[in-house]
Scaffold this motif. Sequence first.
Motif, PDB file in Angstrom:
ATOM      1  N   TYR A 173      -3.904 -36.862  24.089  1.00 18.83           N
ATOM      2  CA  TYR A 173      -5.237 -36.319  24.360  1.00 18.83           C
ATOM      3  C   TYR A 173      -5.267 -34.805  24.174  1.00 18.83           C
ATOM      4  CZ  TYR A 173      -9.219 -34.422  26.760  1.00 18.83           C
ATOM      5  OH  TYR A 173     -10.335 -33.687  27.042  1.00 18.83           O
ATOM      6  N   ARG A 174      -4.288 -34.111  24.757  1.00 20.16           N
ATOM      7  CA  ARG A 174      -4.270 -32.649  24.655  1.00 20.16           C
ATOM      8  C   ARG A 174      -4.106 -32.200  23.202  1.00 20.16           C
ATOM      9  NH1 ARG A 174      -4.421 -30.159  29.433  1.00 20.16           N
ATOM     10  NH2 ARG A 174      -3.684 -31.219  31.307  1.00 20.16           N
ATOM     11  N   ASN A 175      -3.402 -32.995  22.409  1.00 19.97           N
ATOM     12  CA  ASN A 175      -3.255 -32.660  20.990  1.00 19.97           C
ATOM     13  C   ASN A 175      -4.592 -32.770  20.261  1.00 19.97           C
ATOM     14  OD1 ASN A 175      -1.372 -32.046  18.738  1.00 19.97           O
ATOM     15  ND2 ASN A 175      -2.046 -34.031  17.978  1.00 19.97           N
ATOM     16  N   GLU A 176      -5.370 -33.805  20.591  1.00 19.66           N
ATOM     17  CA  GLU A 176      -6.700 -33.944  19.989  1.00 19.66           C
ATOM     18  C   GLU A 176      -7.593 -32.769  20.391  1.00 19.66           C
ATOM     19  OE1 GLU A 176      -7.824 -36.544  17.773  1.00 19.66           O
ATOM     20  OE2 GLU A 176      -5.640 -36.537  17.716  1.00 19.66           O
ATOM     21  N   LEU A 177      -7.503 -32.363  21.647  1.00 20.80           N
ATOM     22  CA  LEU A 177      -8.287 -31.224  22.129  1.00 20.80           C
ATOM     23  C   LEU A 177      -7.882 -29.943  21.397  1.00 20.80           C
ATOM     24  CD1 LEU A 177     -10.274 -29.943  24.182  1.00 20.80           C
ATOM     25  CD2 LEU A 177      -8.326 -29.757  25.769  1.00 20.80           C
ATOM     26  N   ALA A 178      -6.581 -29.731  21.249  1.00 17.93           N
ATOM     27  CA  ALA A 178      -6.097 -28.532  20.558  1.00 17.93           C
ATOM     28  C   ALA A 178      -6.537 -28.525  19.097  1.00 17.93           C
ATOM     29  CB  ALA A 178      -4.572 -28.460  20.652  1.00 17.93           C
ATOM     30  N   ASP A 211       4.228 -34.725  15.892  1.00 19.70           N
ATOM     31  CA  ASP A 211       2.838 -34.814  15.430  1.00 19.70           C
ATOM     32  C   ASP A 211       2.499 -36.227  14.982  1.00 19.70           C
ATOM     33  OD1 ASP A 211       2.526 -32.118  15.964  1.00 19.70           O
ATOM     34  OD2 ASP A 211       2.787 -31.483  13.879  1.00 19.70           O
ATOM     35  N   LYS A 212       3.439 -36.879  14.276  1.00 18.54           N
ATOM     36  CA  LYS A 212       3.202 -38.252  13.813  1.00 18.54           C
ATOM     37  C   LYS A 212       3.100 -39.215  14.991  1.00 18.54           C
ATOM     38  CE  LYS A 212       6.667 -38.411  10.852  1.00 18.54           C
ATOM     39  NZ  LYS A 212       7.582 -38.913   9.807  1.00 18.54           N
ATOM     40  N   ILE A 213       3.923 -39.001  16.004  1.00 16.61           N
ATOM     41  CA  ILE A 213       3.868 -39.855  17.194  1.00 16.61           C
ATOM     42  C   ILE A 213       2.526 -39.713  17.897  1.00 16.61           C
ATOM     43  CG2 ILE A 213       4.805 -40.168  19.520  1.00 16.61           C
ATOM     44  CD1 ILE A 213       7.569 -39.374  18.311  1.00 16.61           C
ATOM     45  N   LEU A 214       2.056 -38.481  18.057  1.00 22.10           N
ATOM     46  CA  LEU A 214       0.789 -38.266  18.759  1.00 22.10           C
ATOM     47  C   LEU A 214      -0.386 -38.864  17.996  1.00 22.10           C
ATOM     48  CD1 LEU A 214       1.325 -34.607  20.031  1.00 22.10           C
ATOM     49  CD2 LEU A 214       1.468 -36.728  21.343  1.00 22.10           C
ATOM     50  N   ALA A 215      -0.390 -38.708  16.671  1.00 24.96           N
ATOM     51  CA  ALA A 215      -1.471 -39.295  15.870  1.00 24.96           C
ATOM     52  C   ALA A 215      -1.435 -40.811  15.958  1.00 24.96           C
ATOM     53  CB  ALA A 215      -1.352 -38.839  14.421  1.00 24.96           C
ATOM     54  N   GLU A 223       4.222 -47.277  13.848  1.00 30.16           N
ATOM     55  CA  GLU A 223       3.067 -46.624  13.221  1.00 30.16           C
ATOM     56  C   GLU A 223       3.401 -45.184  12.818  1.00 30.16           C
ATOM     57  OE1 GLU A 223      -0.558 -47.147  12.920  1.00 30.16           O
ATOM     58  OE2 GLU A 223      -0.115 -49.290  12.932  1.00 30.16           O
ATOM     59  N   ALA A 224       4.212 -44.522  13.641  1.00 26.23           N
ATOM     60  CA  ALA A 224       4.565 -43.129  13.378  1.00 26.23           C
ATOM     61  C   ALA A 224       5.693 -43.001  12.361  1.00 26.23           C
ATOM     62  CB  ALA A 224       4.965 -42.442  14.678  1.00 26.23           C
ATOM     63  N   GLY A 225       6.389 -44.108  12.088  1.00 23.91           N
ATOM     64  CA  GLY A 225       7.505 -44.056  11.156  1.00 23.91           C
ATOM     65  C   GLY A 225       8.744 -43.409  11.748  1.00 23.91           C
ATOM     66  N   VAL A 226       8.922 -43.561  13.065  1.00 21.53           N
ATOM     67  CA  VAL A 226      10.104 -43.011  13.739  1.00 21.53           C
ATOM     68  C   VAL A 226      10.760 -44.119  14.542  1.00 21.53           C
ATOM     69  CG1 VAL A 226       9.031 -40.735  13.892  1.00 21.53           C
ATOM     70  CG2 VAL A 226       8.877 -42.300  15.842  1.00 21.53           C
ATOM     71  N   MET A 269     -17.075 -34.902  17.022  1.00 24.10           N
ATOM     72  CA  MET A 269     -17.297 -36.334  17.118  1.00 24.10           C
ATOM     73  C   MET A 269     -15.997 -37.110  16.928  1.00 24.10           C
ATOM     74  SD  MET A 269     -20.338 -36.667  18.110  1.00 24.10           S
ATOM     75  CE  MET A 269     -20.198 -38.460  18.141  1.00 24.10           C
ATOM     76  N   ASP A 270     -15.097 -36.640  16.076  1.00 24.64           N
ATOM     77  CA  ASP A 270     -13.784 -37.280  15.941  1.00 24.64           C
ATOM     78  C   ASP A 270     -13.030 -37.220  17.273  1.00 24.64           C
ATOM     79  OD1 ASP A 270     -14.302 -37.722  13.250  1.00 24.64           O
ATOM     80  OD2 ASP A 270     -13.185 -35.964  12.576  1.00 24.64           O
ATOM     81  N   TYR A 271     -13.097 -36.063  17.914  1.00 21.50           N
ATOM     82  CA  TYR A 271     -12.441 -35.894  19.216  1.00 21.50           C
ATOM     83  C   TYR A 271     -13.038 -36.848  20.256  1.00 21.50           C
ATOM     84  CZ  TYR A 271     -12.343 -33.672  23.872  1.00 21.50           C
ATOM     85  OH  TYR A 271     -12.271 -33.435  25.222  1.00 21.50           O
TER      86      TYR A 271
END
Length: 199
Positions: free
Chosen positions: A66-71, A18-22, A43-46, A98-100
């Motif tokens: 992208y798919r994570n933002e959609l979900a 989740d941190k990587i995707l964000a 940025e993700a801390g990994v 609007m965030d998406y």
Amino acid sequence: MTREPHRPLRADAQRNRDKILAAAVRVFTEEGLDAHFERIAKEAGVGSGTLYRNFPTREALVEAAYRNELARLCDAAPDLLAAMPPHRALHAWTRHFMDYVTAKFGMAEALQAVVDSGTDPYNESHQLIQAALAALMDAGVAAGTIRADIRPADMFAALTGIALACGKPHQRDQAERLLDLTLDGLSPQCHPTRDRTAD
């Protein structure tokens, strides 16, 4: 679209993913397709190894981000309906929309590269968004706070228009004013309604 079954990730592995995707959304938005994996990992801390184990290619990371933002957008609908009245839930959800859109526009170059590679990251996105909208609007109609003659496709078209007109971060204030104007138009107290099931 058929997906192969997979085992759930451990809690710590899911948090890292989740941190990587964000982080990927933020970095691809800022730097475009040339963003370095090392910057995303930082940025993700990994570690870089953790990032590559999850997403071995740039295209895989972009598509997953992208798919994570959609979900996140679609999953917000039932959560909001559980937490607040339908009209407030729809209001809050349009801000998530609007965030998406902002994330999607920011990643446009990277997403285009995924499309060029032969993958369609947008597959089913319109249907999923309209299904989330339908749940919100149906709840509002049942509660008597939303006109019954406006379809989810109508609302999606209105939201898409706002997104195209002012979906950049510096246009957010204008976007929110237009969202409020659109939501005001859904009020059954100001407009005669026609049952949308009658057509």
